[in-house]
Scaffold this motif. Structure first.
Motif, short mmCIF file in Angstrom:
data_model
loop_
_atom_site.label_atom_id
_atom_site.label_comp_id
_atom_site.label_asym_id
_atom_site.label_seq_id
_atom_site.Cartn_x
_atom_site.Cartn_y
_atom_site.Cartn_z
N VAL A 105 0.82 -1.22 0.00
CA VAL A 105 0.00 0.00 0.00
C VAL A 105 0.85 1.27 0.00
CG1 VAL A 105 -2.00 -1.07 1.10
CG2 VAL A 105 -0.20 -0.05 2.52
N LYS A 106 2.16 1.13 -0.16
CA LYS A 106 2.99 2.33 -0.16
C LYS A 106 2.59 3.31 -1.27
CE LYS A 106 7.74 4.00 0.18
NZ LYS A 106 7.50 5.18 -0.66
N PRO A 107 2.34 2.85 -2.51
CA PRO A 107 1.91 3.81 -3.53
C PRO A 107 0.63 4.56 -3.13
CG PRO A 107 2.57 1.75 -4.56
CD PRO A 107 2.54 1.50 -3.08
N LEU A 123 5.97 3.68 10.84
CA LEU A 123 6.39 3.34 9.48
C LEU A 123 7.33 2.14 9.48
CD1 LEU A 123 6.07 4.19 6.54
CD2 LEU A 123 8.04 5.71 6.83
N GLN A 124 8.20 2.07 10.47
CA GLN A 124 9.11 0.94 10.58
C GLN A 124 8.34 -0.36 10.82
OE1 GLN A 124 11.69 1.09 14.03
NE2 GLN A 124 13.26 -0.16 13.05
N ALA A 125 7.30 -0.29 11.65
CA ALA A 125 6.55 -1.50 12.01
C ALA A 125 5.74 -2.06 10.85
CB ALA A 125 5.62 -1.21 13.19
N ILE A 126 5.33 -1.20 9.91
CA ILE A 126 4.46 -1.67 8.81
C ILE A 126 5.23 -1.95 7.53
CG2 ILE A 126 2.47 -0.45 9.76
CD1 ILE A 126 2.85 1.69 7.61
N THR A 127 6.54 -1.66 7.54
CA THR A 127 7.36 -1.87 6.36
C THR A 127 8.12 -3.19 6.47
OG1 THR A 127 7.65 0.52 6.10
CG2 THR A 127 9.18 -0.91 4.91
N ILE A 128 7.96 -4.04 5.47
CA ILE A 128 8.59 -5.35 5.45
C ILE A 128 9.32 -5.51 4.12
CG2 ILE A 128 8.19 -7.85 5.53
CD1 ILE A 128 5.64 -7.21 7.16
N PHE A 374 6.71 -9.77 17.73
CA PHE A 374 6.16 -10.31 16.50
C PHE A 374 6.73 -9.65 15.25
CE2 PHE A 374 2.78 -11.96 19.28
CZ PHE A 374 2.67 -13.24 18.78
N TYR A 375 7.33 -8.47 15.38
CA TYR A 375 7.89 -7.79 14.22
C TYR A 375 9.34 -8.16 13.97
CZ TYR A 375 3.91 -4.81 15.52
OH TYR A 375 2.68 -4.35 15.89
N ILE A 376 10.00 -8.76 14.96
CA ILE A 376 11.45 -8.96 14.83
C ILE A 376 11.93 -10.37 15.17
CG2 ILE A 376 12.01 -6.53 15.25
CD1 ILE A 376 12.52 -7.19 18.17
N ALA A 377 11.08 -11.19 15.78
CA ALA A 377 11.54 -12.48 16.30
C ALA A 377 10.87 -13.66 15.60
CB ALA A 377 11.29 -12.56 17.81
N ASP A 378 11.46 -14.82 15.77
CA ASP A 378 10.92 -16.06 15.24
C ASP A 378 9.62 -16.42 15.96
OD1 ASP A 378 11.63 -18.84 13.77
OD2 ASP A 378 10.91 -19.27 15.80
N GLY A 379 8.60 -16.82 15.20
CA GLY A 379 7.30 -17.11 15.79
C GLY A 379 7.33 -18.26 16.78
N ASP A 380 8.08 -19.30 16.47
CA ASP A 380 8.18 -20.44 17.39
C ASP A 380 8.84 -20.02 18.70
OD1 ASP A 380 6.96 -22.19 15.62
OD2 ASP A 380 8.83 -22.88 14.74
N TRP A 381 9.82 -19.13 18.60
CA TRP A 381 10.51 -18.65 19.80
C TRP A 381 9.55 -17.84 20.68
CZ3 TRP A 381 13.65 -19.42 23.38
CH2 TRP A 381 14.22 -18.41 24.16
N ILE A 382 8.76 -16.98 20.05
CA ILE A 382 7.79 -16.20 20.81
C ILE A 382 6.83 -17.12 21.56
CG2 ILE A 382 5.87 -14.56 20.64
CD1 ILE A 382 7.30 -13.40 18.15
N ASN A 383 6.31 -18.13 20.87
CA ASN A 383 5.38 -19.07 21.52
C ASN A 383 6.06 -19.81 22.67
OD1 ASN A 383 3.20 -18.49 19.85
ND2 ASN A 383 3.81 -20.00 18.32
N SER A 384 7.32 -20.15 22.50
CA SER A 384 8.05 -20.86 23.56
C SER A 384 8.24 -19.97 24.79
CB SER A 384 9.41 -21.34 23.05
OG SER A 384 9.25 -22.35 22.07
N VAL A 385 8.53 -18.69 24.56
CA VAL A 385 8.68 -17.76 25.68
C VAL A 385 7.34 -17.61 26.40
CG1 VAL A 385 9.21 -15.39 26.35
CG2 VAL A 385 10.59 -16.53 24.59
#
Length: 416
Positions: A105-107, A123-128, A374-385
């Motif tokens: 959606v940047k354009p 802006l940082q959080a929505i940019t991938i 959720f923006y910077i880490a592995d999903g499995d790691w987040i669930n484990s924590v």
């Protein structure tokens, strides 16, 4: 596992597809909100969109506290993806982009003047990977203190005077002697996980937080004294559990504070939505503050995604939805009901309060913000924590050393 919500959604999505030729601009929406404040906020967007465009939105949800993003993933796997969806995990959007199902959606944002109105954190959080794949709806701090002003007065304490966690704990006995629970807590892995990473940011600061939450965490971080202090603080908070904590949702936990049974709650600032839903006012009925001694705040940017790879008419309908979400007036109204802060710097200020000012001031401080895991880490790691912290919360016999050992074991299982 059979999930009647997802089965019903799949049937509805199939029905929508079957009538797509006649109603190409009718959209399906999947979200993770459920309580009164969240739904009232969401409806400000849906009602405006439907009134302005004549399109219809068919919505379905599974609360994120119990399911995370797995139901949304299931819809994509089943071939019945929604047009609009709430999602946080950056890896999920990367997968969609690789499959041609993401929508940049940047354009659009550049064209309608949104990009320059967004704070850098948003802006940082929505940019991938250089693309804007998320439509920001709300800014939240993942860990704040919300306290009941009347309870504080009855107990003879002033939370705003706390400059450290030691100051906070020093008032515990005074509050309990006055007949109140010191800290209200709930009972699921979502609350445990968010409390932990908010405390890690506040106690350890950005450098250690970003070593702990990364694509591949730095395993040596588990032996850092600040991580130990964070776990010990988490265990002290968990020890505040009253008899009704098991399976209690975050909003029901907030209601115990609103009802005057507890002094405060340490959780995301979406708590404010519950206070507002009960006609309570900041500075009168409740106060809000950073965790005492905070070194950094963890920031969530609630966001929608749009389904890419669709026909031109559907793409236009999805873009119209995105434009409504980030409209300054609608975003301010959404924030008022949700308990969030606006995502734009140019929204009307008539609905902002002292809690919004605190959040926006935090975001202006250099090196004071970190991104939600959720923006910077592995999903499995987040669930484990999350699971580790919830296990610690439910077992008072576990020690801090047990918690660190469990984190190391989970790390080895995921990254080795």
């Amino acid at each position: 596992m059979f999930n009647p919500r997802i089965t019903a959604w799949a049937a509805a999505a199939a029905l929508t597809a079957s009538v797509g030729a006649a109603h190409a601009t009718d959209l399906t929406l999947f979200h993770t909100w459920s309580n009164e404040s969240e739904m009232k906020a969401l409806n400000t967007i849906i009602d405006k969109y439907q009134a302005d465009t004549g399109n219809k939105i068919q919505a379905a949800s599974v609360p994120h506290e119990t399911a995370g993003e797995s139901p949304l993933v299931s819809l994509f796997v089943a071939g019945t993806p929604p047009n609009l969806f709430i999602a946080a995990d950056a890896s999920f959007f990367k997968d969609l982009d690789a499959k041609g199902q993401a929508f940049d959606v940047k354009p659009l944002f550049d064209k309608i003047g949104v990009t320059q109105a967004l704070p850098a954190t948003v802006l940082q959080a929505i940019t991938i990977d250089g693309k804007v794949l998320k439509i920001p709806t709300a800014v939240h701090l993942d860990g704040m203190v919300y306290f009941n002003e009347e309870v504080a007065k009855k107990a003879g304490v002033d939370p705003t005077k706390w400059t450290s966690l030691d100051d906070m704990w020093a008032d515990q006995k005074k509050v309990e002697d006055a007949g109140f629970t010191f800290i209200a807590i709930g009972g699921n892995s979502f609350q445990a996980g968010y409390t932990f990473h908010a405390l890690l940011a506040a106690i350890a600061g950005p450098a250690i937080y970003n070593r702990f939450y990364a694509d591949t965490p730095d395993k040596t971080v588990f032996d850092d004294p600040a991580v130990r202090q964070t776990i010990e603080t988490f265990r002290k908070i968990a020890a505040q559990a009253d008899p009704g904590w098991v399976n209690r949702s975050w909003n029901d936990t907030t209601n115990t504070v609103i009802a005057g049974k507890a002094l405060m709650q340490i959780h995301g600032d979406w708590m404010k939505g519950q206070w507002r839903a009960n006609d309570k006012k900041a500075g009168v009925d409740f106060g809000c503050m950073n965790i005492p001694g905070t070194k950094a705040v963890s920031v969530t940017v609630d966001s929608f995604g749009l389904l890419g790879g669709v026909d031109e008419k559907t793409a236009k309908a999805e873009e119209d939805f995105a434009a409504v979400v980030v409209d300054p007036k609608i975003n301010a109204e959404f924030a008022f009901y949700k308990g969030s802060s606006p995502v734009r710097l140019d929204v009307p200020t008539d609905k902002l309060d002292a809690c919004n000012t605190l959040v926006l001031d935090d975001l202006k401080k250099p090196d004071f913000s970190v991104e939600n895991p959720f923006y910077i880490a592995d999903g499995d790691w987040i669930n484990s924590v999350w699971n580790t912290m919830f296990t610690l919360q439910g077992d008072p016999n576990m020690s801090t050393d047990d918690g660190i050992k469990m984190l190391k074991s989970e790390y080895d299982a995921i990254f080795k």
